[in-house]
Design an enzyme around this catalytic site. Structure first.
Site, PDB file in Angstrom:
ATOM      1  N   LYS A  48       5.711  -1.783   1.650  1.00 50.42           N
ATOM      2  CA  LYS A  48       5.128  -1.894   2.989  1.00 50.42           C
ATOM      3  C   LYS A  48       5.099  -3.356   3.418  1.00 50.42           C
ATOM      4  O   LYS A  48       5.285  -3.699   4.574  1.00 50.42           O
ATOM      5  CB  LYS A  48       3.722  -1.314   2.961  1.00 50.42           C
ATOM      6  CG  LYS A  48       3.007  -1.320   4.305  1.00 50.42           C
ATOM      7  CD  LYS A  48       1.629  -0.702   4.172  1.00 50.42           C
ATOM      8  CE  LYS A  48       0.895  -0.664   5.507  1.00 50.42           C
ATOM      9  NZ  LYS A  48      -0.501  -0.213   5.337  1.00 50.42           N
ATOM     10  N   GLN A  49       4.840  -4.229   2.443  1.00 44.72           N
ATOM     11  CA  GLN A  49       4.619  -5.649   2.769  1.00 44.72           C
ATOM     12  C   GLN A  49       4.824  -6.491   1.509  1.00 44.72           C
ATOM     13  O   GLN A  49       4.923  -5.958   0.416  1.00 44.72           O
ATOM     14  CB  GLN A  49       3.204  -5.838   3.286  1.00 44.72           C
ATOM     15  CG  GLN A  49       2.126  -5.450   2.278  1.00 44.72           C
ATOM     16  CD  GLN A  49       0.822  -5.072   2.944  1.00 44.72           C
ATOM     17  OE1 GLN A  49       0.582  -3.906   3.226  1.00 44.72           O
ATOM     18  NE2 GLN A  49      -0.031  -6.064   3.187  1.00 44.72           N
ATOM     19  N   GLU A  81       0.818  -1.232   0.000  1.00 46.85           N
ATOM     20  CA  GLU A  81       0.000   0.000   0.000  1.00 46.85           C
ATOM     21  C   GLU A  81       0.841   1.268   0.000  1.00 46.85           C
ATOM     22  O   GLU A  81       0.286   2.367   0.018  1.00 46.85           O
ATOM     23  CB  GLU A  81      -0.928  -0.012   1.222  1.00 46.85           C
ATOM     24  CG  GLU A  81      -1.960  -1.101   1.165  1.00 46.85           C
ATOM     25  CD  GLU A  81      -2.943  -1.049   2.321  1.00 46.85           C
ATOM     26  OE1 GLU A  81      -2.668  -0.366   3.326  1.00 46.85           O
ATOM     27  OE2 GLU A  81      -3.996  -1.710   2.212  1.00 46.85           O
TER      28      GLU A  81
HETATM   29  C1  BGC Z   1      -2.276  -3.569   5.307  1.00 46.49           C
HETATM   30  C2  BGC Z   1      -3.348  -4.294   4.537  1.00 46.49           C
HETATM   31  C3  BGC Z   1      -4.307  -4.940   5.511  1.00 46.49           C
HETATM   32  C4  BGC Z   1      -4.836  -3.941   6.508  1.00 46.49           C
HETATM   33  C5  BGC Z   1      -5.682  -4.581   7.577  1.00 46.49           C
HETATM   34  C6  BGC Z   1      -2.914  -2.600   6.263  1.00 46.49           C
HETATM   35  O1  BGC Z   1      -1.946  -1.955   7.028  1.00 46.49           O
HETATM   36  O2  BGC Z   1      -1.423  -2.879   4.425  1.00 46.49           O
HETATM   37  O3  BGC Z   1      -2.774  -5.275   3.700  1.00 46.49           O
HETATM   38  O4  BGC Z   1      -5.343  -5.513   4.806  1.00 46.49           O
HETATM   39  O5  BGC Z   1      -3.757  -3.301   7.149  1.00 46.49           O
HETATM   40  O6  BGC Z   1      -4.947  -5.494   8.314  1.00 46.49           O
END
Ligand code: BGC
Length: 767
Positions: A600-601, A489
């Site tokens: 971010k992930q 994100e």
């Molecule tokens: C993450 C998402 C996740 C959401 C709820 C966000 O910080 O980037 O991938 O779905 O948190 O856990």
């Protein structure tokens, strides 16, 4: 009356999560990790007698409310949030007028233990008041897994060195607010009926919550102490006044039933009837039924790591919360980002459910996995409406969902003090593919053709239709999905996010092949095709789009570009980065951060894991090596999938390091920063722990033929043992660091299994 058995814990410490002492600064985290969960409700482990640091909260699955005004200054409009329900376990204790609250007396010792084997919370503590009187207390609480409407509590009090008048007040308190002070509940009527259940209504959404409660207080000989009751429109109270001498113990046993209008139109009578039944059975027998229900779930879910006791305990913590996150009998609610243990993300449901949490349920308790998919099915009209509102055909599931299936993502958030627009609700569309992916995983894992024909196919087809319409064809005939956010994100409004495009293409191909898949049920396809007005030409178009979608794949290296233009972004050095100190967006600012390559992930890494069979060993290795150093793990969803990938690659040092990062996200209670569990446990991370162990270390790869298993077991584990449910059969698997796998069919039909690159073989019952 001997009540010792109520407080007796499982002997093996790897089943216990124990928190000693009391630190108000970390109490919110303790309350979340020790929460009692059964998928119907979640009760945070707040101190029964109250404390300024205590935030008692009971959440009821699916009970949301949207207040009249925005709940936070950064929001433009109010959004639904999971409602804090009645506080059912409040007990006030006064000794000659002195409240036994930890902020008013001296705490001599305290130990709170979540017995994960049985789903009970046991607390033992001793306090001394200003007059030097020492009191020993024990309490037990559980939220039954055998009958999810039952909540139960026992509290034993024993003066050690004095004799005094004691006043106990047990309350079910409906005058509660969410942490942001929003009052979601109102009394149903202005008068209370003595002896009747407490009934509250959510102010805007109109859900009814009925609670009936009754407690008994008895001395050590079983002599019952008389009580007086009081009912107000927002509370039920029971009072006892008695004199206790030194060494004399008294035990309170309280039973509570909760029923809501989500269960039935008139929950009040049902709450009263449930309570009568609970009283007839009695707390001790109810506790046995509850323990038996947990034992049954553990039999299919437990994972054994005999060589590492600390990790073993952490893994059981993850499994405990996964078992308690969902209710197999509820098709109309799903799992929020913090399950039923906290208010962060307002209880909203994300892709976390299907992609992170859900596989653990699919392969241990498929009924629950099915119920969760049914929630999506029942909200399919909301997904159709969202696609239509964006100008597309088909179904686009909401990025954040609550009880209705409408998109409920907030419009703004605070990032490092800045008010930043939240684009995920508009752009993070991969969730549509994620849900279709889960539907097809369910069909593969269960072989449940009825589900596919009746519900699953419709979801997959509608999602495919969305992607086909969403993709834009350029002059060269290449299809693009523009203006999206992928799993990472930290990069918004990007074109051709590889995760999104590959998954969309996969769904399109699979959807186009559904007609064949449904051939076994010849009547279904024509009816479905007619209802959805599907033509062969449209299916053909889906195949064309699937084949033409931009993939960002470099055949020379196997590297996949995360999105168009990613490689050209500024490099970033993440050495020493610790998300619990400061996330990258907080350090660099939201917009500056987007110009860098920081993730971010997991993003491409997720794609490789989900569509494993579409890639090669070289692809996995090249992309892991490229993206891993660029990933901040600022999202709790990231470490577990890195553990999974590293384990499959045989990079065991990385895999173990990432696994521990994932298991400790909630359990490392005393970390600074935002990362803790105060807003609830990170249920996606916990689901990721199961996946890292099952699909990574055990190396189970579910395929259309059967299970291919390639274990990579760290030497310190001794072995890894688990159960795996596949097409109605249950396997017991054990793997050792030397790569040896032992598989036993516990029940059900034979299962096709291949070890490593070996041939398919049938695992049957031992002769
Ligand atoms: C993450 C998402 C996740 C959401 C709820 C966000 O910080 O980037 O991938 O779905 O948190 O856990």
């Amino acid at each position: 009356m001997d009540t010792d058995h109520l407080f007796t814990l499982t002997a093996d410490p790897t089943w216990l999560l124990r928190i000693d002492g009391f630190d108000p600064d970390y109490e919110a985290q303790a309350e979340a990790v020790l929460a009692l969960v059964n998928g119907y409700q979640g009760t945070r482990a707040a101190l029964e007698e109250g404390h300024p640091a205590a935030r008692p909260a009971t959440f009821l699955a699916g009970i949301f409310n949207t207040p009249a005004a925005p709940q936070a200054p950064e929001l433009e409009a109010p959004i639904p949030e999971l409602v804090v329900g009645p506080d059912w376990s409040q007990v006030q204790i006064a000794i000659d007028g002195t409240l036994l609250r930890l902020d008013q007396v001296e705490l001599l010792e305290q130990c709170r233990t979540l017995d994960m084997a049985r789903g009970v919370l046991v607390r033992e503590w001793r306090v001394r008041d200003a007059a030097g009187r020492i009191t020993a207390l024990r309490s037990l609480r559980f939220a039954s897994l055998a009958n999810r409407h039952l909540l139960a509590q026992a509290l034993e009090i024993r003066p050690e060195n004095y004799s005094a008048a004691i006043v106990l007040t047990a309350t079910v308190n409906g005058a509660v607010t969410n942490a942001n002070q929003t009052r979601h509940l109102e009394a149903l009527s202005s008068a209370a009926l003595p002896g009747a259940p407490l009934v509250l209504r959510t102010r805007q959404s109109g859900y009814l919550i009925a609670c009936a409660a009754h407690a008994l207080l008895a001395d050590v000989n079983g002599a019952v102490v008389a009580s007086s009751t009081e009912a107000t429109p927002t509370a039920l109270r029971q009072h006892w006044q008695f004199t206790a001498g030194a060494g004399q113990s008294f035990t309170l046993q309280k039973l509570v039933s909760i029923v809501t209008s989500r269960d039935m139109p008139d929950p009040t009578a049902a709450a009263a009837a449930h309570l009568r039944e609970f009283q007839r059975v009695g707390l001790a027998a109810l506790l046995s039924e509850h323990s038996a229900a947990w034992a049954e779930r553990w039999a299919a879910t437990d994972i054994q790591i005999p060589g590492d006791a600390a990790l073993q305990g952490e893994v059981r913590f993850a499994l405990y919360h996964l078992i308690g996150a969902a209710n197999p009998d509820d098709e109309r609610s799903s799992i929020g980002a913090r399950a039923l243990t906290g208010e962060r993300y307002r209880g909203h449901v994300f892709w976390d459910t299907e992609i992170f949490v859900w596989p653990a349920l699919l392969y241990t308790h498929p009924q629950t996995a099915r119920a969760l998919l049914m929630y999506r099915y029942h909200t399919l009209d909301g997904a159709r409406a969202k696609a239509a509102a964006n100008g597309y055909r088909g179904a686009l599931f909401p990025w954040e969902a609550a009880d209705t299936g409408d998109e409920v993502t907030p419009d703004f958030m605070l990032s490092g003090g800045e008010r930043v627009p939240v684009l995920t609700g508009r752009e993070e569309q991969h969730i549509a593919a994620d849900i279709a992916y889960a539907v097809l995983q369910y069909v593969q894992a269960t072989g449940d053709p009825g589900f596919l024909a009746q519900y699953g196919a419709e979801m997959v087809l509608e999602v495919a239709r969305f992607w086909a319409d969403r993709a834009e064809r350029d002059e060269a005939g290449v299809y693009h999905i523009r203006r999206v956010i992928g799993p990472d994100e930290y990069h918004e409004t990007v074109d051709d996010n590889a995760y999104t495009n590959h998954l969309a293409a996969w769904v399109l191909r699979r959807a186009a092949a559904l007609e064949q898949a449904l051939q076994a049920l010849p009547v279904e396809w024509p009816a479905l095709a007619e209802r959805l007005q599907l033509t062969r030409a449209e299916l053909e178009q889906w195949r064309t789009v699937a084949a033409g979608l931009a993939r960002g794949y470099d055949p020379a290296t196997g590297l996949i570009e995360q999105f168009a233009g990613y490689h050209a972004l500024d490099p970033i050095d993440l050495s020493g980065h610790d998300p619990s100190v400061a996330t990258v967006d907080a350090r660099l600012g939201w917009y500056a951060m987007q110009r860098t390559q920081v993730l971010k992930q997991a993003d491409v890494v997720m794609l490789l894991i989900l569509l494993w069979e579409e890639f090669t060993e070289r692809d996995y290795a090249a992309n892991y090596a490229y993206y891993e150093p660029r990933t901040s793990h600022d999202s709790s969803l990231s470490p577990s999938f890195h553990a999974l990938m590293a384990a499959r690659l045989g990079l065991l040092a990385d895999a173990e390091r990432y696994l521990r990062k994932a298991t400790l996200i909630d359990l490392d209670l005393y970390r600074p920063g935002h990362a803790g569990a105060s807003g609830g446990v990170h249920i996606a991370a916990l689901g990721g722990v199961w996946q890292a162990l099952a699909l990574g270390f055990m190396g189970i790869q579910p395929t259309a033929t059967g299970l291919r298993i390639t274990p990579h077991i760290p030497s310190g584990w001794g072995e890894l043992g688990m159960r795996f449910t596949w097409r109605g059969s249950r396997l017991r698997l054990r793997a050792t660091p030397d790569g040896k796998v032992t598989i036993t069919l516990e029940h059900g039909d034979p299962v096709q299994v291949a070890i490593g690159a070996g041939p398919w073989e049938e695992v049957t019952h031992d002769e």
